[in-house]
Write an enzyme that holds these catalytic residues in place. Structure first.
Site, PDB file in Angstrom:
ATOM      1  N   GLY A  43       0.761  -1.270  -0.113  1.00  0.00           N
ATOM      2  CA  GLY A  43      -0.088  -0.008  -0.105  1.00  0.00           C
ATOM      3  C   GLY A  43       0.675   1.166   0.073  1.00  0.00           C
ATOM      4  O   GLY A  43       1.996   1.127  -0.144  1.00  0.00           O
ATOM      5  N   PHE A  44       0.063   2.381   0.055  1.00  0.00           N
ATOM      6  CA  PHE A  44       0.917   3.821   0.020  1.00  0.00           C
ATOM      7  C   PHE A  44       1.945   3.965   1.363  1.00  0.00           C
ATOM      8  O   PHE A  44       2.935   3.614   1.026  1.00  0.00           O
ATOM      9  CB  PHE A  44      -0.267   4.890   0.207  1.00  0.00           C
ATOM     10  CG  PHE A  44       0.367   6.183   0.655  1.00  0.00           C
ATOM     11  CD1 PHE A  44       1.326   6.776   0.135  1.00  0.00           C
ATOM     12  CD2 PHE A  44      -0.293   6.780   1.686  1.00  0.00           C
ATOM     13  CE1 PHE A  44       1.963   8.050   0.431  1.00  0.00           C
ATOM     14  CE2 PHE A  44       0.288   8.248   2.098  1.00  0.00           C
ATOM     15  CZ  PHE A  44       1.362   8.612   1.297  1.00  0.00           C
ATOM     16  N   ILE A  45       1.444   3.759   2.480  1.00  0.00           N
ATOM     17  CA  ILE A  45       2.277   4.193   3.398  1.00  0.00           C
ATOM     18  C   ILE A  45       3.258   2.784   3.691  1.00  0.00           C
ATOM     19  O   ILE A  45       4.591   3.019   4.212  1.00  0.00           O
ATOM     20  CB  ILE A  45       1.542   4.305   4.820  1.00  0.00           C
ATOM     21  CG1 ILE A  45       0.703   5.640   4.694  1.00  0.00           C
ATOM     22  CG2 ILE A  45       2.703   4.676   5.826  1.00  0.00           C
ATOM     23  CD1 ILE A  45       0.012   5.955   5.717  1.00  0.00           C
ATOM     24  N   ASN A  77      -2.595  -8.530   0.320  1.00  0.00           N
ATOM     25  CA  ASN A  77      -3.553  -9.191  -0.772  1.00  0.00           C
ATOM     26  C   ASN A  77      -3.982  -8.353  -2.030  1.00  0.00           C
ATOM     27  O   ASN A  77      -4.898  -8.734  -2.751  1.00  0.00           O
ATOM     28  CB  ASN A  77      -4.934  -9.857  -0.059  1.00  0.00           C
ATOM     29  CG  ASN A  77      -5.580  -8.400   0.557  1.00  0.00           C
ATOM     30  OD1 ASN A  77      -5.156  -7.306   0.235  1.00  0.00           O
ATOM     31  ND2 ASN A  77      -6.765  -8.813   1.125  1.00  0.00           N
ATOM     32  N   GLY A 111      -3.723  -2.192  -2.739  1.00  0.00           N
ATOM     33  CA  GLY A 111      -2.141  -1.804  -2.893  1.00  0.00           C
ATOM     34  C   GLY A 111      -1.882  -2.095  -4.150  1.00  0.00           C
ATOM     35  O   GLY A 111      -2.691  -2.960  -4.954  1.00  0.00           O
ATOM     36  N   TYR A 137     -15.297   3.330   9.857  1.00  0.00           N
ATOM     37  CA  TYR A 137     -14.065   3.445   9.788  1.00  0.00           C
ATOM     38  C   TYR A 137     -13.505   3.436  11.365  1.00  0.00           C
ATOM     39  O   TYR A 137     -12.592   2.986  11.911  1.00  0.00           O
ATOM     40  CB  TYR A 137     -13.634   4.373   8.769  1.00  0.00           C
ATOM     41  CG  TYR A 137     -11.982   4.155   8.514  1.00  0.00           C
ATOM     42  CD1 TYR A 137     -11.215   3.114   8.362  1.00  0.00           C
ATOM     43  CD2 TYR A 137     -11.280   5.610   8.625  1.00  0.00           C
ATOM     44  CE1 TYR A 137      -9.871   3.221   8.206  1.00  0.00           C
ATOM     45  CE2 TYR A 137     -10.043   5.650   8.495  1.00  0.00           C
ATOM     46  CZ  TYR A 137      -9.303   4.335   8.420  1.00  0.00           C
ATOM     47  OH  TYR A 137      -7.841   4.621   8.133  1.00  0.00           O
TER      48      TYR A 137
HETATM   49  N1  LIG Z   1      -3.119   7.416   4.541  1.00  0.00           N
HETATM   50  C1  LIG Z   1      -3.433   8.025   5.596  1.00  0.00           C
HETATM   51  O1  LIG Z   1      -3.492   9.276   5.500  1.00  0.00           O
HETATM   52  C2  LIG Z   1      -3.937   7.394   6.858  1.00  0.00           C
HETATM   53  C3  LIG Z   1      -4.384   8.009   7.698  1.00  0.00           C
HETATM   54  C4  LIG Z   1      -4.636   7.635   8.959  1.00  0.00           C
HETATM   55  C5  LIG Z   1      -4.121   6.009   9.207  1.00  0.00           C
HETATM   56  N2  LIG Z   1      -3.949   5.453   8.121  1.00  0.00           N
HETATM   57  C6  LIG Z   1      -3.695   3.901   8.529  1.00  0.00           C
HETATM   58  O2  LIG Z   1      -2.460   3.643   7.737  1.00  0.00           O
HETATM   59  C7  LIG Z   1      -2.656   2.184   7.223  1.00  0.00           C
HETATM   60  C8  LIG Z   1      -2.085   2.157   5.745  1.00  0.00           C
HETATM   61  O3  LIG Z   1      -2.942   3.100   5.009  1.00  0.00           O
HETATM   62  P1  LIG Z   1      -2.547   3.739   3.649  1.00  0.00           P
HETATM   63  O4  LIG Z   1      -2.868   4.973   3.339  1.00  0.00           O
HETATM   64  O5  LIG Z   1      -1.071   2.914   3.088  1.00  0.00           O
HETATM   65  O6  LIG Z   1      -3.597   2.755   2.756  1.00  0.00           O
HETATM   66  P2  LIG Z   1      -3.531   1.685   1.471  1.00  0.00           P
HETATM   67  O7  LIG Z   1      -5.049   1.450   1.159  1.00  0.00           O
HETATM   68  O8  LIG Z   1      -2.626   2.045   0.584  1.00  0.00           O
HETATM   69  O9  LIG Z   1      -2.625   0.395   2.116  1.00  0.00           O
HETATM   70  C9  LIG Z   1      -3.568  -0.711   2.912  1.00  0.00           C
HETATM   71  C10 LIG Z   1      -2.993  -2.120   2.425  1.00  0.00           C
HETATM   72  O10 LIG Z   1      -3.417  -3.064   2.971  1.00  0.00           O
HETATM   73  C11 LIG Z   1      -3.765  -4.005   2.093  1.00  0.00           C
HETATM   74  N3  LIG Z   1      -4.684  -4.917   2.748  1.00  0.00           N
HETATM   75  C12 LIG Z   1      -6.054  -4.697   3.243  1.00  0.00           C
HETATM   76  N4  LIG Z   1      -6.432  -5.865   3.474  1.00  0.00           N
HETATM   77  C13 LIG Z   1      -5.618  -6.712   3.693  1.00  0.00           C
HETATM   78  C14 LIG Z   1      -5.636  -8.031   4.173  1.00  0.00           C
HETATM   79  N5  LIG Z   1      -6.701  -8.719   4.715  1.00  0.00           N
HETATM   80  N6  LIG Z   1      -4.583  -8.942   3.895  1.00  0.00           N
HETATM   81  C15 LIG Z   1      -3.163  -8.413   3.218  1.00  0.00           C
HETATM   82  N7  LIG Z   1      -3.353  -7.175   2.806  1.00  0.00           N
HETATM   83  C16 LIG Z   1      -4.517  -6.412   3.027  1.00  0.00           C
HETATM   84  C17 LIG Z   1      -4.184  -3.393   0.995  1.00  0.00           C
HETATM   85  O11 LIG Z   1      -4.047  -4.059  -0.491  1.00  0.00           O
HETATM   86  C18 LIG Z   1      -3.344  -2.287   0.963  1.00  0.00           C
HETATM   87  O12 LIG Z   1      -1.961  -2.470   0.128  1.00  0.00           O
HETATM   88  C19 LIG Z   1      -3.889   1.819   7.515  1.00  0.00           C
HETATM   89  O13 LIG Z   1      -4.061   1.004   8.673  1.00  0.00           O
HETATM   90  C20 LIG Z   1      -4.771   2.899   7.762  1.00  0.00           C
HETATM   91  O14 LIG Z   1      -5.958   2.873   8.688  1.00  0.00           O
HETATM   92  C21 LIG Z   1      -3.645   5.905   7.059  1.00  0.00           C
END
Ligand SMILES: NC(=O)c1ccc[n+]([C@@H]2O[C@H](COP(=O)([O-])OP(=O)(O)OC[C@H]3O[C@@H](n4cnc5c(N)ncnc54)[C@H](O)[C@@H]3O)[C@@H](O)[C@H]2O)c1
Length: 336
Positions: free
Chosen positions: A15-17, A37, A41, A160
């Site tokens: 994913g992003f972060i 999965n 991502g 959420y």
């Molecule tokens: N981006 C933000 O500004 C932000 C802010 C607050 C919290 N967060 C938290 O940071 C984390 C990452 O967020 P992000 O922005 O990178 O989002 P994202 O959607 O880019 O990353 C989430 C990743 O989790 C994977 N994923 C989801 N369910 C899965 C599973 N059951 N098994 C395996 N992989 C799975 C997705 O394919 C994806 O790659 C999350 O927990 C999110 O709640 C993000």
């Protein structure tokens, strides 16, 4: 000779972060396994990591206990980022997306209890709900101990916040019951390269529209204010908090503290892309369906983080936007 090298598992690593975290851990010399999965991502996010012999990608749903067990058995640190993310996805949510997070945290914490790696959960500013709008306490009121205020369960966007709260409750319960080393970080609007706008985040959506010369679509009247955090700053903080011995059982707000309105953000992005997009205002009901509620103001209280870590955020919003635009694939293509 003893080495400092650790073995880290990053769930949501494509994913992003997660993908930036993978790159940062590899740069520090650690062994890294990314589990994802690919539901939201992309394997492309791991292109740089794939060239490193200390990296492995496993395409797997983290709720698959028997397949996750050997990965967690051999790791020192587990960063749990896998999640469905954001209010837009939550507003369109199905039971499947809710259950995804619950099944994931259940499996992961069970395995962490068994194998005892350090554990870090990425939670969210959404946890506070509309507390800042409802209390008159000012941004200082939103410490990690602050009360939370949510809307009705009929308003899907609150799912959420509700689910991430359950993840926090479970993590803290396991810390108290099992003595696990757990750290919770509540992230506030992280932005940077590789973030995609499809599931709602405002910055990549505006950048995409500005680069395409389309109107910038602002949901609501644009007066809602947010603080943004550049991904590199967030990652540095996440790893430092994981590696301190005194953070077990702690929660930290992690975010930039300079608010900007969404209208000002749109102007900044149009300016930095050098485009001439106009701005259009779209009612929340059109963007998110009926019964949507937004939060007008969200500013983190980072006093705890500042006291523990010193001031840790170096990138201001204009700089973060410039870096994100410069890394956009379309800008790369144009300059080739
Ligand atoms: N981006 C933000 O500004 C932000 C802010 C607050 C919290 N967060 C938290 O940071 C984390 C990452 O967020 P992000 O922005 O990178 O989002 P994202 O959607 O880019 O990353 C989430 C990743 O989790 C994977 N994923 C989801 N369910 C899965 C599973 N059951 N098994 C395996 N992989 C799975 C997705 O394919 C994806 O790659 C999350 O927990 C999110 O709640 C993000």
């Amino acid at each position: 000779m003893k080495t400092d090298r650790r073995t880290c598992v990053v769930t949501g690593g494509a994913g992003f972060i997660g993908s930036h975290l993978v790159d940062a851990l590899l740069a520090r010399g650690d062994n890294v396994v990314a589990v994802d999965n690919l539901s939201t991502g992309h394997a492309d996010n791991l292109e740089q990591a794939q060239a490193n012999s200390r990296f492995r990608f496993v395409n797997l749903d983290v709720s698959q206990r028997s397949l996750m067990a050997p990965l967690i058995a051999n790791c020192d640190e587990l960063y749990h980022l896998a999640s469905y993310v954001g209010v837009k996805l939550a507003a369109q949510t199905s039971s499947q997306t809710i259950l995804n997070n619950l099944r994931s945290i259940d499996t992961i914490l069970d395995l962490v209890t068994h194998y005892k790696p350090r554990f870090l959960l990425t939670s969210t500013s959404e946890i506070y709900g509309k507390a800042l709008d409802v209390y008159d306490a000012g941004p200082d009121g939103l410490s990690e101990h602050a009360d939370r205020v949510y809307g009705s369960t009929e308003v899907h966007r609150w799912s959420y916040a509700g689910i991430k709260s359950v993840e926090e409750f479970l993590t803290l319960a396991k810390h108290h019951e099992e003595g696990l080393h757990t750290v919770i970080v509540r992230l506030f609007n992280v932005i940077g390269p590789r973030q995609v706008g499809r599931h709602g985040p405002v910055v990549p959506r505006f950048i995409e529209q500005a680069l395409s010369g389309e109107p910038i679509s602002i949901y609501g009247d644009g007066s809602q204010r947010r603080c943004f955090t550049f991904v590199d700053d967030a990652i540095q903080t996440i790893v430092s908090l994981m590696r301190r011995d005194d953070t077990a059982g702690e929660i930290f707000n992690v975010g930039g503290t300079d608010p900007i309105s969404i209208s000002e953000l749109a102007e900044l992005i149009v300016k930095e892309t050098g485009g001439d997009s106009s701005v259009e205002y779209i009612p929340y009901e059109t963007a998110y369906g009926t019964h949507f509620e937004d939060v007008h103001l969200r500013i983190p209280n980072t006093r705890k983080l500042d006291e523990w870590m010193g001031k840790s955020f170096e990138t201001d919003i204009a700089d973060a936007i410039r870096k994100t635009i410069a890394a956009h694939p379309r800008v790369g293509n144009l300059s080739k």
